[in-house]
Write an enzyme that holds these catalytic residues in place. Structure first.
Site, PDB file in Angstrom:
ATOM      1  CB  VAL A  63      -0.934   0.019   1.224  1.00 54.05           C
ATOM      2  CG1 VAL A  63      -1.853   1.231   1.168  1.00 54.05           C
ATOM      3  CG2 VAL A  63      -1.750  -1.263   1.292  1.00 54.05           C
TER       4      VAL A  63
ATOM      5  CG  ASP B 118      -6.945 -11.192   7.949  1.00 45.76           C
ATOM      6  OD1 ASP B 118      -6.596 -11.683   9.044  1.00 45.76           O
ATOM      7  OD2 ASP B 118      -6.139 -10.742   7.116  1.00 45.76           O
TER       8      ASP B 118
END
Length: 998
Positions: free
Chosen positions: A710, A830
């Site tokens: 990212v 998650d």
């Protein structure tokens, strides 16, 4: 000196010879064991060579410079006390996200007794060579991988096998009959595959079998009678198959030790056997979604441990009063928690004995039957009910006033009946109510203002009744309403109260087909999350509020059949998600746009507005007349020009003065009127993303995950973005990309990270490029705040107590939305601190939906993960234990992860901390501390407990922290059914936050 006799010498020589022989044998054995260990090493290195990805680095210790028995995941057994020689007896590498194939070399681990490789991403077929492992193999667990092909029949040769777990793979073909040779087998779990054919009768030879689970496959045909002779069985789990035939009448006699009988969603038929009552230990009976007929047995009251009875979606009958005797029998089941009898052929009145069922009953549903008469008053005795579902019947009469005694009720589902009279004011006592459905009845009178007490309500549907009077402002003040409010098709009158602005989390609002009048309040434009707004067929007048420009998230807008006038709302053409607009039969004026939703004539209706024009040709509207040119006035030019010049000079001087005064406010004004980035149509190319991130430079790297990285980006307009670039070389990255795109396309909530666009292109080298663009979260992720590093900028100060509580509430609210209020429920799979991002106001947003799963609707049983889904791996420490044994992902799994994270948020210890070993977990640590008399203030992170905080809050602080930690423990229970529901979590955390405000 006398010589020893010859016989003595012979004996002496013989002893010396035997000693030498023993020494040689010992050396041979030692060398043999060394050779065996070398063979084990070679086999393990071959296994490692077949692994293509090891994200956790577990296998880095597997090298020749380290003794085999010190390798991670290796268990060794000592075979000689004299020289401590060891051989490899166990291979345990579960939950590591290993990617690769199963090496046939595993068969060379000749002393293996434990092989456990569950919850990785191993592919390929199960090597038939595993059947060559010597008979000491007792545990074989390859569950939760991506294994394909058929189950090797050679596995039937593992004579000492006690546990065989191959669940949650992609295995196909038939179950090998040779598995019936595993005479010591105790656990057989083949669930969640694509196995077909019939169950082999040979499985009836497994006389020691305790756990048998083949659910979520494509098995067909009758269940072999030999299965019903496995008298040791505790769990018989066959749901979600195509099994047919009848259950034997003696099933409860031949399977006396059954605890769980789960066969739902098959094609079974015949009677529900009375003999089930002979299996006295039965805790769960689920025969729903089959073709069972006849009466419900009236002797189930003998099952003292029965907690779950699900018989919905069959053809079971109750036509006479005596057919309801089973209810009286069930009153003896003091542990009964769940009773669902939906969609059968039950008729007549509900017996009053229903009120004598266990006070621990939390779920009662009998919808989609032909029940008549009134709802029994005695139902109020079931004080712990969470869900009461009686929809789609023919109940008549009034809603009993005593229903207000069900103070724990969260879902009240009474729609599609013939209920009459008014809504009792006692309904306001149901303060925990989350869903309230009374639509499609014959209710009259006014909406009681006591509904305003529902502080947890998310859904309210009172539509299709005969309710009259005005809309109570208390109803519109329910800020908890985040999904649906429908008051349509009633006789409501008067203006829409301005308190509607408090519905700032609401997605769907339907007020159509009433007699509401006056102007639409401007405050409605503050409901920024609205996706559907329907106000048609009322008496609204005046213009459409300008504030509607703020409702850029709308998908559907219907203001038809009112008395609205004024300018046509051309700004709707810029709404990025708008799919349908109906403004017909009003008195609007002006030009209809041709772009956006207005480019599709099937999505737009503007008929009945005689003063509108333009639009695309298929709308058949008159053309808009151009403004006539102004007449030249030559005769007055010599007068006008001097006057205009003088005025311009005055304006220029004044303008310069005003500009100087207002310059310092320009930025804030510009920002306040800036269109939000997520509301625009972004179309970003690879080149634009590369430029925004400085060619994806390391300086802009803000995170690295399993499937990509990212980067922080700047679009040049001052708008910051986060760009998630997928590593397409990583197996599963493309699947993760599609899963995340699909999830984010269907969900929208203030506490979920907003996706701005996606880019699927090629990079500068011509390789495939995929990226997602999100809003930039300037305060990073929660993990960096809870576990700050010395040199980090974000999180350099500690989170305050209030911030931690607010973050906990934000995440719980987002999960509640995902699980209960999406059109299709979503399981995140998650949840952990690094996937919770914080904006400039420290508001939490759940991110990373790469492992998310949509749940499928199962009639009468709510939602479940599809049988073909691959179980989410998640992250060690946060993955619920049931995922490790191949269970489907579920909302309860997210709740477990949330519970661990909630405790971590306040304790500041990771669940994988080095202190948690030898059976001690984060949850047990907190539980032990609290049970030993420690105060919550003594075990939480001391960084947010200043002396001033302790002095100011005192006892309230302890109550707050105690409630939070106990909530976390209740969420992180080992058994899914024991975990709190996420809507209860939201309520309890709100209560905890209230302690800080007292």
């Amino acid at each position: 000196m006398e010589r020893p006799p010859p016989s003595y010498l012979v004996v002496l020589l013989l002893l010396v010879f035997l000693q030498q022989l023993q020494l040689i044998w010992s050396q041979s054995q030692s060398q043999s064991q060394v050779d065996e260990l070398d063979d084990d090493q070679s086999a393990l290195l071959s296994f490692k060579a077949a692994i293509s990805s090891d994200p956790s680095g577990t296998l880095t210790s597997w090298n020749t410079s380290v003794p085999v028995c010190q390798w991670a995941g290796i268990n060794c057994t000592t075979t000689s006390t004299s020289n401590s020689s060891s051989i490899v007896s166990g291979l345990i590498l579960e939950h590591l996200s290993l990617t690769g194939t199963l090496s046939p070399s595993l068969a060379n681990l000749t002393h293996l007794s434990t092989l456990r490789l569950s919850s990785n991403m191993l592919t390929g077929q199960i090597p038939s060579t595993l059947g060559a492992i010597p008979s000491q193999l007792a545990l074989l667990d390859l569950s939760s991988n991506n294994l394909t092909g058929q189950i090797p029949p050679q596995l039937g040769g593992l004579a000492s096998l006690i546990r065989l777990q191959l669940s949650n793979n992609a295995l196909d073909g038939a179950i090998p009959p040779s598995l019936g040779n595993l005479s010591r087998l105790s656990i057989l779990d083949l669930s969640k595959n694509s196995l077909g054919g019939e169950l082999p009768p040979n499985l009836g030879n497994l006389t020691t079998l305790v756990f048998f689970k083949v659910s979520n496959n494509m098995l067909s045909g009758p269940i072999p009678s030999s299965i019903y002779n496995l008298s040791a069985l505790n769990y018989l789990v066959l749901y979600n198959n195509l099994l047919s035939g009848e259950l034997p009448s003696h099933i409860g006699v031949s399977l006396p030790n059954l605890h769980v009988l789960s066969m739902y969603n098959n094609q079974l038929s015949g009677l529900v056997p009375d003999s089930l009552a002979n299996a006295s230990g039965l805790e769960e009976i689920d025969l729903s979604q089959n073709h069972f007929s006849g009466k419900i047995p009236s002797n189930f009251g003998m099952l003292k441990n029965l907690s779950w009875l699900a018989l919905e979606y069959n053809q079971l009958e109750a036509r006479e009063a005596s057919d309801w005797d089973f209810i009286q029998s069930l009153t003896n089941c003091s542990l009964l928690d769940h009773l669902s009898l939906d969609a059968n052929n039950l008729t007549g009145n509900l017996p009053s004995s229903l009120g004598n069922l266990s006070t621990g009953l939390t779920w009662l549903s009998l919808w989609d039957n032909q029940l008549t008469g009134e709802i029994p008053l005695e139902i109020a005795n079931l004080v712990n009910l969470n869900t009461l579902g009686l929809k789609d019947n023919q109940f008549s009469g009034k809603i009993p006033n005593s229903i207000g005694q069900l103070s724990n009720l969260e879902s009240l589902i009474l729609f599609h009946n013939q209920l009459s009279g008014g809504i009792p004011s006692s309904i306001g006592n149901l303060t925990r109510l989350n869903e309230f459905y009374l639509d499609h009845n014959q209710l009259q009178g006014e909406i009681p203002s006591s509904i305003g007490k529902f502080q947890s309500l998310n859904v309210l549907d009172l539509s299709h009744n005969r309710l009259s009077g005005s809309i109570p402002k208390e109803v519109l003040s329910l800020s908890s309403l985040s999904y649906y409010l429908s008051l349509s098709h009633n006789l409501l009158s008067g203006p829409l109260p301005p308190e509607v602005a408090r519905l700032q989390s609401l997605s769907y609002l339907d007020l159509s087909y009433n007699k509401l009048s006056d102007r639409i309040p401007d405050s409605l434009g503050q409901c920024l999350v609205l996706e559907s707004l329907t106000m048609s067929n009322n008496l609204f007048n005046g213009s459409i509020p300008v504030s509607f420009k703020n409702l850029r998230g709308l998908k559907d807008l219907d203001l038809s059949h009112n008395n609205l006038l004024g300018d046509f709302p051309d700004y709707l053409a810029d709404f990025p998600y708008l799919e349908h607009v109906d403004l017909s039969f009003n008195d609007l004026t002006g030009k209809v746009p041709t772009s956006g939703v207005f480019a599709n004539h099937t999505a737009v209706s503007v008929v009945g507005n005689s003063k509108v024009c333009g639009g695309i040709s298929s709308l058949d509207l008159p053309a808009c007349l151009e403004e006539a040119p102004k007449k030249k006035k030559h005769l007055v030019v010599h007068i006008v020009v001097p006057v205009v010049c003088g005025i311009l000079l005055i304006i220029l001087v004044s303008g310069l003065y005003v500009a100087c005064i207002s310059k310092r406010n320009l930025r804030s004004k510009r920002d306040s009127f800036r269109v939000p980035l997520e509301g625009q149509f972004l179309n970003l190319s690879y080149a634009e993303l590369a430029k925004a991130t400085d060619d994806f430079s390391f300086d802009n790297l803000i995170g690295v995950g399993t499937y990509g990285s990212v980067f922080k980006g700047n679009l040049g307009s001052g708008e910051l973005i986060a760009v998630k670039v997928l590593d397409l070389q990583q197996q599963g990255a493309s699947k993760s990309f599609m899963a995340e795109c699909e999830a984010l396309r269907n969900i929208r909530h203030r506490n979920l990270l907003k996706i701005l666009t996606v880019c699927s292109s090629v990079d500068a080298s011509g390789s495939e490029f995929k990226a997602m663009v999100f809003e930039f979260m300037p305060n990073g992720n929660l993990d960096t705040w809870v576990h700050p590093k010395v040199d980090q900028k974000v999180g350099s100060r500690s989170l305050t107590l209030a911030e931690r509580v607010n973050i906990a509430v934000d995440v719980a609210v987002a999960l509640n939305y995902l699980h209960n209020f999406c059109a299709t429920p979503v399981v995140h799979c998650d949840l952990k601190p690094s996937n919770v991002l914080l904006d400039e106001n420290m508001t939490a947003h759940i991110a990373d939906f790469g492992l998310a799963r949509f749940l499928q609707k199962i009639n009468g049983k709510g939602y479940r993960a599809p049988s073909t889904s691959v179980a989410a791996m998640g992250t060690i420490g946060y993955v619920p234990p049931e995922y490790g044994v191949g269970n489907h992902v579920s909302p309860q799994g997210d709740v477990y992860s949330y519970g661990v994270m909630l405790i971590e948020l306040f304790i500041a210890k990771r669940p994988t901390d080095a202190m948690f070993k030898d059976g001690l977990t984060l949850q047990k640590f907190v539980e032990n501390q609290l049970s030993n008399g420690s105060k919550a203030t003594e075990i939480v992170d001391a960084l947010f407990l200043s002396k001033e905080t302790l002095d100011d809050l005192g006892e309230m602080l302890e109550k707050c922290l105690q409630l939070i930690l106990k909530t976390g423990l209740s969420c992180a229970k080992v058994r899914p059914r024991e975990r709190m529901k996420i809507k209860d979590v939201v309520r309890q955390l709100e209560e905890a936050r209230a302690f800080l405000l007292l």
